[in-house]
Design an enzyme around this catalytic site. Sequence first.
Site, PDB file in Angstrom:
ATOM      1  N   TYR A  92       0.862  -1.177   0.000  1.00 26.09           N
ATOM      2  CA  TYR A  92       0.000   0.000   0.000  1.00 26.09           C
ATOM      3  C   TYR A  92       0.904   1.235   0.000  1.00 26.09           C
ATOM      4  O   TYR A  92       1.422   1.651   1.038  1.00 26.09           O
ATOM      5  CB  TYR A  92      -0.927  -0.025   1.217  1.00 26.09           C
ATOM      6  CG  TYR A  92      -1.799   1.202   1.379  1.00 26.09           C
ATOM      7  CD1 TYR A  92      -2.397   1.808   0.285  1.00 26.09           C
ATOM      8  CD2 TYR A  92      -2.019   1.771   2.635  1.00 26.09           C
ATOM      9  CE1 TYR A  92      -3.189   2.932   0.427  1.00 26.09           C
ATOM     10  CE2 TYR A  92      -2.817   2.882   2.799  1.00 26.09           C
ATOM     11  CZ  TYR A  92      -3.401   3.460   1.689  1.00 26.09           C
ATOM     12  OH  TYR A  92      -4.188   4.576   1.830  1.00 26.09           O
ATOM     13  N   ASP A 105      -2.203  -1.287  -4.002  1.00 25.07           N
ATOM     14  CA  ASP A 105      -2.562   0.085  -4.325  1.00 25.07           C
ATOM     15  C   ASP A 105      -1.268   0.879  -4.423  1.00 25.07           C
ATOM     16  O   ASP A 105      -0.662   1.213  -3.408  1.00 25.07           O
ATOM     17  CB  ASP A 105      -3.481   0.656  -3.234  1.00 25.07           C
ATOM     18  CG  ASP A 105      -3.855   2.105  -3.477  1.00 25.07           C
ATOM     19  OD1 ASP A 105      -3.444   2.668  -4.516  1.00 25.07           O
ATOM     20  OD2 ASP A 105      -4.556   2.683  -2.620  1.00 25.07           O
ATOM     21  N   HIS A 135     -12.138   1.922  -4.386  1.00 22.68           N
ATOM     22  CA  HIS A 135     -11.341   1.086  -5.286  1.00 22.68           C
ATOM     23  C   HIS A 135     -12.136  -0.158  -5.667  1.00 22.68           C
ATOM     24  O   HIS A 135     -12.919  -0.682  -4.871  1.00 22.68           O
ATOM     25  CB  HIS A 135     -10.056   0.614  -4.605  1.00 22.68           C
ATOM     26  CG  HIS A 135      -9.101   1.708  -4.253  1.00 22.68           C
ATOM     27  ND1 HIS A 135      -7.954   1.957  -4.968  1.00 22.68           N
ATOM     28  CD2 HIS A 135      -9.115   2.623  -3.240  1.00 22.68           C
ATOM     29  CE1 HIS A 135      -7.290   2.962  -4.416  1.00 22.68           C
ATOM     30  NE2 HIS A 135      -7.981   3.387  -3.369  1.00 22.68           N
TER      31      HIS A 135
END
Length: 264
Positions: free
Chosen positions: A109, A151, A255
């Site tokens: 992330y 991500d 998302h």
Amino acid sequence: MSQKLKIASWNINSVRARIDIVTRFLNEEAPDILCLQETKVVNDTFPGGVFRQLGYNHQVLHGQPMHHGVAILSRVPIREDDRLDWQANGEARHVGIRLDNGVRLENVYVPAGGDVPDRTLNPKFGQKLDFLERMVEWAGKLDKPTILVGDFNIAPLECDVWSHKQLIDVVSHTPIECEVLSRLQAAHNWVDLGRRFYPAPQRLYTWWSYRARDWQASDRGRRLDHMWVSPELADKALSHKVCEPCRSWMRPSDHAPLITEFEF
């Protein structure tokens, strides 16, 4: 003997708040492994029992209170739990495991980077760039077949955003971010599965802001979530998709999840 595995990745934006759509996704898509980002929960209160009821008995968690957090939930054995501190401040932004076939799976992330694309005016932007530079150094030393998912908080190509012209000075699509992500890709010759299956300039988004009243009608998307593989694994990927319908489910994440099916 070959083995098929479906691997999913999703920035869930609080796993406890969205446990209903996570379970729906697992029931409908049945991935073998689910990598979550932004779980926003400490390990002790992660809803592991819900996942175990669905057969995801192998769980590797890296959480912290209220912010960030990553997790890997699996129906197949996973080993070698690693947590790399690319943020250099202890934030829970990475977890990595090894599959029994020797393939590494790394779940990351990347920091969002704040609103101003200037490290002098905005220290968060500098932290994001430094995080990625540490990843570049790591990737250059990799000697095992690896799947990198998560991500990345960067939409690297002009066609990865709804308007290159309007977003070129917006964090997540600035030239300096795209340049460092390009160097990260080159450091290990990573294959970007999104663009392998949907070559540019095809529309391919994974994130739509909550600010849009009707996200589908405006379709102001960005491709912030990615799945990359070592070159030797590229031909092992049979299919790849963004599960856009999840963005319309009750109390959605901003998302959408990604799924790749591999045959090893």
